[in-house]
Design a protein around this motif. Sequence first.
Motif, mmCIF file in Angstrom:
data_model
loop_
_atom_site.group_PDB
_atom_site.id
_atom_site.type_symbol
_atom_site.label_atom_id
_atom_site.label_comp_id
_atom_site.label_asym_id
_atom_site.label_seq_id
_atom_site.Cartn_x
_atom_site.Cartn_y
_atom_site.Cartn_z
ATOM 1 N N PRO A 1 2.160 5.185 0.058
ATOM 2 C CA PRO A 1 1.499 6.310 0.309
ATOM 3 C C PRO A 1 1.401 7.322 -0.861
ATOM 4 O O PRO A 1 1.626 7.030 -2.053
ATOM 5 N N THR B 1 1.551 1.116 -5.306
ATOM 6 C CA THR B 1 1.094 0.086 -4.813
ATOM 7 C C THR B 1 1.186 -1.111 -5.741
ATOM 8 O O THR B 1 0.924 -0.703 -7.219
ATOM 9 N N GLY C 1 0.872 3.741 4.850
ATOM 10 C CA GLY C 1 0.987 2.729 3.719
ATOM 11 C C GLY C 1 1.683 1.679 4.313
ATOM 12 O O GLY C 1 1.876 1.339 5.525
ATOM 13 N N ARG D 1 0.952 -1.240 0.035
ATOM 14 C CA ARG D 1 0.012 -0.035 0.140
ATOM 15 C C ARG D 1 0.849 1.029 -0.003
ATOM 16 O O ARG D 1 1.665 1.587 1.012
#
Lengths: 224, 325
Positions: free
Chosen positions: B8, B146, B60, B6
Amino acid sequence: MTFPPPSIHALGDSAVTVRFGDAISGELSDHVLGLARNVGAEGIEGVIEVVPSYASFSVIFDPLVVRFSEVREHVVSILEPFRFSPRPARGASPSRVRLPIRIQVRYDGADVDEVARRTGMSSEEVIQLHSGREYRVFVLGFVPGFAYLGPLDDRLELPRREAPRKRVPVGSVAIAGTQTAVYPSSTPGGWHLIGTTAQTMFDPHADPAALLEVGDRVIFEPIG
Amino acid sequence: MIAITRAPAYLTIQDLGRTGQRSIGVPRSGAMDRLTLEVLNTLLGNARGDAALEWALSAGEITFDEGVRFAIGGAEAVCLLNGQAIESWRTYRTAPGDRLTIGAPSRGRFLYIGVATGIQADIVLGSRSTYLAGGFGGLHGRMVRTRDVLHSVAQSRANEVRDLAVALPADLRPRLSGDRIRFIHRVDENDTFAGIIAGDFVISQSSDRTGYRLAGDTAMSGGSITSEPVLPGVIQLPPGGEPIVLMADAPTIGGYRIAGAVISADLDALAQRVPGERITLAPVTMEEAGAALEERESLVRDVEAWARNHRTRSSSPISIKPLRP
């Protein structure tokens, strides 16, 4: 002519800037480039690069290796013999002979008709004036490989667009004020787009990365 | 393998950037907080200028598919390794499948994640740094997103014995504070203009890797000039009068009046200030700038010495000093 006396000042703790007023001219550009090359050729310890612009150049150094005052002294002594020189300083290192670089342009830019209208000419005349002379590379900047070329024919002089484009396509040939340029990458831009070229202006993986360097001459050749 | 599970809002690969190519318009780029990068790399046994991840703005997650030694530093954020809180300025070794969760920075602006041997990326014009406006460096010249997969330059060294967390002593950690930003005035002999600025400013919302715009009460006379070479740290005064401090990705020439430049030693602290924070611009002499830079350099040298000693102690439990004859 003689050149205006330089002002020498600190650009923070890691650069010295030498400036000869605000004028933009071919002779002053030659003078600045010649002096910048002389400073570069001096091989001052700690100096990383000498960057020329229109009427100024900056000597960039590592302040952990050399002090500002030492770099300044070197620069002053290199400038001294040229103080009252009526001719542009010549670079110490034998400058390579660079032939004018020819760039083929298709004059199909989005703004070519508007430029014609605003300058009171036909688009054929615009093309003729733009391609009919040799330009000098005054400086590179804005983005890597973006060369500011000039001077443009007076009759093509227009202020920048009021609303800049968010994205000017790579290879766009553009004009603004007394200058012309090729966008080396796709970026925002406020110049008038008069044509396009397939010529690569900047490739970070190539050596040299930039097609043009300060002092080069450029001729635009109309095609198709 | 380092998988970004994930990303940021703003994640790039950065090292210490590019030098010597400003004449063709190539800016420095590189880490905004160079001191943090240098210390983090030294803590990990890397070269000072190895590449790391520069993490900004939001939360993230990263998943490690192999044993990697890493450390984080810079902006403060809640960081969890498999749900367990971890500290900044401490090395950790991961096992395959380990998940590193990083919260939005609560203090400071840029957080760095370093790995042993550095983050792998093609070297473009002498650096692994991402330069987004030019579209080169780092991961194909773009932000890390991502599902991107990154690697360290090499598998951790065979003689690596520090599997346990190793913490950098508190006095060797770069401080995140510092709202007094020192600068050197431009001093001209012949120019009619010498921009005089000093005082309190607020970091404006329109601040990014290219430059930090400052809002203040002091009225200043900005304006346009024939473009001159500029550098990170240069304080420009555009016609509106609100100063802009140029940062890592700033172009190499600028057509605004120049009031001076932030000293090299204080650029890291400035980079870590977020929009809305107040700073004080304080003019100093070249001597003070030099002393501040020496101090910054000696911190990195101290970290290097500490890391050297630490490595010697942990890797050779039996140390026999040669006897003096």
